[in-house]
Design a protein around this motif. Structure first.
Motif, PDB file in Angstrom:
ATOM      1  N   TYR A 112     -30.038   1.801 -12.131  1.00 30.45           N
ATOM      2  CA  TYR A 112     -30.741   2.636 -13.101  1.00 30.45           C
ATOM      3  C   TYR A 112     -31.599   3.678 -12.408  1.00 30.45           C
ATOM      4  N   PHE A 113     -31.968   4.681 -13.188  1.00 23.90           N
ATOM      5  CA  PHE A 113     -32.974   5.654 -12.755  1.00 23.90           C
ATOM      6  C   PHE A 113     -34.136   5.554 -13.722  1.00 23.90           C
ATOM      7  N   HIS A 114     -35.247   6.158 -13.393  1.00 26.37           N
ATOM      8  CA  HIS A 114     -36.407   6.163 -14.282  1.00 26.37           C
ATOM      9  C   HIS A 114     -36.492   7.524 -14.967  1.00 26.37           C
ATOM     10  N   GLY A 115     -36.327   7.519 -16.286  1.00 29.95           N
ATOM     11  CA  GLY A 115     -36.301   8.774 -17.019  1.00 29.95           C
ATOM     12  C   GLY A 115     -37.139   8.728 -18.280  1.00 29.95           C
ATOM     13  N   TYR A 116     -37.125   9.847 -19.001  1.00 25.41           N
ATOM     14  CA  TYR A 116     -37.919  10.013 -20.218  1.00 25.41           C
ATOM     15  C   TYR A 116     -37.014   9.878 -21.450  1.00 25.41           C
ATOM     16  N   TYR A 117     -37.233   8.833 -22.233  1.00 25.33           N
ATOM     17  CA  TYR A 117     -36.442   8.616 -23.438  1.00 25.33           C
ATOM     18  C   TYR A 117     -36.889   9.560 -24.551  1.00 25.33           C
ATOM     19  N   GLY A 119     -36.258  10.929 -28.774  1.00 21.93           N
ATOM     20  CA  GLY A 119     -36.052  10.327 -30.081  1.00 21.93           C
ATOM     21  C   GLY A 119     -34.606  10.225 -30.510  1.00 21.93           C
ATOM     22  N   ASP A 120     -33.716  11.046 -29.945  1.00 19.03           N
ATOM     23  CA  ASP A 120     -32.303  11.019 -30.320  1.00 19.03           C
ATOM     24  C   ASP A 120     -31.465  10.155 -29.388  1.00 19.03           C
ATOM     25  N   GLY A 121     -32.118   9.440 -28.446  1.00 15.04           N
ATOM     26  CA  GLY A 121     -31.397   8.559 -27.539  1.00 15.04           C
ATOM     27  C   GLY A 121     -31.080   9.158 -26.187  1.00 15.04           C
ATOM     28  N   GLN A 122     -31.243  10.474 -26.031  1.00 16.95           N
ATOM     29  CA  GLN A 122     -31.036  11.089 -24.724  1.00 16.95           C
ATOM     30  C   GLN A 122     -32.161  10.674 -23.779  1.00 16.95           C
ATOM     31  N   VAL A 123     -31.894  10.784 -22.477  1.00 17.75           N
ATOM     32  CA  VAL A 123     -32.904  10.457 -21.470  1.00 17.75           C
ATOM     33  C   VAL A 123     -33.021  11.617 -20.497  1.00 17.75           C
ATOM     34  N   GLY A 124     -34.223  12.102 -20.314  1.00 17.23           N
ATOM     35  CA  GLY A 124     -34.453  13.220 -19.410  1.00 17.23           C
ATOM     36  C   GLY A 124     -34.751  12.775 -17.997  1.00 17.23           C
ATOM     37  N   LYS A 286     -48.226  11.673 -22.905  1.00 13.61           N
ATOM     38  CA  LYS A 286     -48.200  10.232 -23.157  1.00 13.61           C
ATOM     39  C   LYS A 286     -46.827   9.626 -22.881  1.00 13.61           C
ATOM     40  N   ILE A 287     -45.814  10.485 -22.786  1.00  9.26           N
ATOM     41  CA  ILE A 287     -44.452  10.002 -22.515  1.00  9.26           C
ATOM     42  C   ILE A 287     -44.346   9.633 -21.037  1.00  9.26           C
ATOM     43  N   LYS A 288     -43.846   8.442 -20.753  1.00 10.54           N
ATOM     44  CA  LYS A 288     -43.743   7.979 -19.367  1.00 10.54           C
ATOM     45  C   LYS A 288     -42.302   7.621 -19.034  1.00 10.54           C
ATOM     46  N   ARG A 289     -42.024   7.590 -17.752  1.00 14.17           N
ATOM     47  CA  ARG A 289     -40.688   7.218 -17.282  1.00 14.17           C
ATOM     48  C   ARG A 289     -40.432   5.731 -17.499  1.00 14.17           C
ATOM     49  N   ASN A 290     -39.199   5.419 -17.877  1.00 17.06           N
ATOM     50  CA  ASN A 290     -38.758   4.038 -18.037  1.00 17.06           C
ATOM     51  C   ASN A 290     -37.349   3.884 -17.480  1.00 17.06           C
ATOM     52  N   PRO A 291     -36.956   2.665 -17.092  1.00 16.52           N
ATOM     53  CA  PRO A 291     -35.619   2.465 -16.532  1.00 16.52           C
ATOM     54  C   PRO A 291     -34.525   2.862 -17.522  1.00 16.52           C
ATOM     55  N   ALA A 292     -33.518   3.556 -17.001  1.00 20.43           N
ATOM     56  CA  ALA A 292     -32.380   3.980 -17.824  1.00 20.43           C
ATOM     57  C   ALA A 292     -31.093   3.782 -17.025  1.00 20.43           C
ATOM     58  N   ALA A 512     -33.150  12.071 -10.065  1.00 16.65           N
ATOM     59  CA  ALA A 512     -33.264  11.828 -11.500  1.00 16.65           C
ATOM     60  C   ALA A 512     -34.550  11.093 -11.844  1.00 16.65           C
ATOM     61  N   SER A 513     -35.025  10.257 -10.931  1.00 17.53           N
ATOM     62  CA  SER A 513     -36.245   9.473 -11.161  1.00 17.53           C
ATOM     63  C   SER A 513     -37.509  10.246 -10.826  1.00 17.53           C
TER      64      SER A 513
END
Length: 537
Positions: A112-117, A119-124, A286-292, A512-513
């Protein structure tokens, strides 16, 4: 590929070889149980005839026709624009069985990488706030806002040229005038400003295309929200942008709109822009990176400043990575339609449906027709730099460029500004122009771009990390600040494609992370040029 002592034959069906080093007249080129005596000097990366070619004979590389002989060439001769002209293979629509051999990705399923989720399910892979002008009339306001936000929020970079100038005018002890502020919003990677020269004065088609592109940028997973500046009377209306965001996307991001003709003064508008945007920046922070999982990657596949090794090293490496990402459920987006000229049949065969194949051919033919109407055509695509380094016809360039798409089936074909939604390999109609193409890739949802180069280019993008991959090992030593990965080791060190693929995937995860910046990011290379159809190759 079949490696000779000083050259390589890419496909068993090829009748030419690629020089891996400078080969002198009189040298013997060893080929299995025989040899060819060189009849002239052939520079590295250029093509060597393996047979006697008569006028009208067909040149094959990558197993496909790439040129027609116009002047006889002896064995051991060099192919040039004087003795070979562009020739593309014929094609026909069909839907033959295409056997996809998926790569082994079992070891990557839990990576996985750490990205920004979103609302539509995409991850940045990044968390940017965008400032977008609907028309060029707002570029000056954009620049005023950029200077203020970048400086005061801690995003402005030191300008080494200022110090150099101070020294030249005798102020050797002068320090940089740029104050060093701490970064205010830790979870926002930057504030990005998309200045452009469109929005009015062109055709209505140009205006709608620009609106579609800007909507794609707002929807891109690397964007947290946007501030939109409008004059009010231009062709590219705010209402058009709002309509596209509503009809095409599930856009849950904050988007702020400001129209100058609704204000008594520019100062009042800028005041409201700053106040309202600052409030939204607090929320975006407030948006933080999470595993994706890697299936959340949407990889743009690009090349620029290509050389005679691009189709042997960097492009096949990118294709290998794209196949793996696609097998995991992610997306690869292959752009640059002028550089698919000559490999249409292979693309057709790989399309999952007849409708997809027909859309591909219709887009290719319409694009080529419009280019010819303004005195150009796909055959004029190779640049002087390409030709100097051995890519003497568009079909040779295309056959090597297409390897960036790997060997996966084509799941979808997208017109310019259409958004990639299907997992697997997507084809995106863009020009071969580096910046216009990377601009289009981001507008279609790429959250990271793999960009191969043999001659070197600093190209980047405002919101999408562009990872530069060198086709030869000399380039990263020659130009030290633009290359992120050396694929030339396939030739210079005998490294395997598979080993480099795994190494490149590790780097992709780091980029990506956000734990590693690309060279283009470090240089601040924020290139953004919308495409005007039919004019640019």
């Amino acid at each position: 590929m079949s490696f000779l002592d000083k050259a390589v034959i890419i496909s068993p069906n090829d009748n030419v070889a690629v020089a891996l080093q400078n080969i002198q007249k009189g040298e013997l080129l060893k080929m299995n149980n025989s040899s060819i005596k060189m009849v002239e000097d052939v520079p590295v990366k250029h093509k060597i005839s393996l047979h006697f070619f008569c006028k009208g004979d067909i040149i094959y590389m990558y197993g496909v026709p790439v040129g027609e002989v116009i002047v006889p060439i002896p064995p051991g001769g060099r192919l040039t624009t004087v003795n070979v002209k562009h020739l593309a293979a014929e094609y026909k629509i069909g839907n033959p069985e295409y056997d996809v051999i998926p790569p082994d990705v079992g070891h990557l399923e839990n990576k996985y990488f750490h990205g920004y989720y979103r609302g539509d399910g995409q991850v940045g892979t990044r968390n940017f706030w965008l400032f977008i002008p609907m028309v060029f009339c707002q570029n000056r306001n954009l620049q005023v806002l950029k200077e203020a936000f970048d400086t005061e929020l801690g995003y402005k970079k030191e300008n080494p040229i200022k110090q150099q100038i101070k020294e030249l005018i005798g102020d050797s002890n002068g320090s940089s005038s740029i104050p060093k502020y701490r970064k205010i919003f830790e979870n926002i990677d930057g504030i990005k400003f998309l200045s452009h020269e469109g929005g009015c004065g062109g055709t209505r088609e140009d205006a709608q295309m620009l609106v579609n592109l800007l909507a794609g940028y707002i929807n891109n997973p690397n964007v947290a929200g946007a501030t939109v500046l409008s004059l009010g009377c231009q062709h590219a209306q705010v209402s058009m942008l709002q309509e596209v965001l509503k009809d095409k996307y599930i856009c849950k991001k904050p988007v702020l709109y400001f129209e100058q003709q609704q204000y008594a003064s520019e100062k009042e508008m800028l005041r409201d822009i700053v106040n309202d945007t600052f409030k939204k920046l607090k929320e975006a922070n407030k948006i933080k990176r999470n595993p994706a999982p890697l299936s959340k990657l949407s990889i743009g596949l690009e090349c620029g400043g290509s050389d005679g090794f691009s189709g042997i090293t960097a492009n096949p490496l990118i294709g290998n990575v794209s196949d793996k990402i696609g097998a995991l459920g992610g997306k690869g987006i292959l752009s640059e339609f002028p550089e698919l000229c000559g490999v249409e049949q292979d693309i057709i065969n790989r399309c999952e449906t007849r409708e997809t194949a027909e859309k591909f051919i219709n887009l290719m033919e319409a694009y080529n027709t419009r280019a010819k109407e303004v005195g150009s055509g796909f055959d004029m695509n190779p640049s002087p730099g390409n030709i100097k380094d051995g890519l003497i016809t568009d079909a040779i360039k295309s056959a090597g460029a297409a390897t960036k798409g790997g060997r996966a089936a084509v799941t979808d074909v997208l017109d310019y500004t259409e958004y990639a939604v299907k997992p697997g390999l997507n084809l995106l109609c863009t020009p071969g122009n580096d910046v216009e193409s990377t601009t289009g890739l981001c507008g279609s949802g790429a959250n990271l771009i793999l960009f191969s180069t043999g001659l070197g280019t600093p190209t980047g993008n405002p919101i999408c990390p562009v990872l530069k991959i060198s086709s030869n090992s000399a380039l990263p030593k020659k130009i030290t600040d633009i290359i992120d990965f050396d694929a030339g080791r396939i030739i210079s060190e005998g490294a395997s494609l598979e080993d480099l693929s795994e190494e490149l995937l590790e780097l992709i995860v780091e980029v990506a992370s956000g734990t590693k910046k690309t060279c283009a990011d470090i240089l601040g290379q924020d290139d953004f040029i919308p495409w005007k159809r039919g004019v640019s190759l």
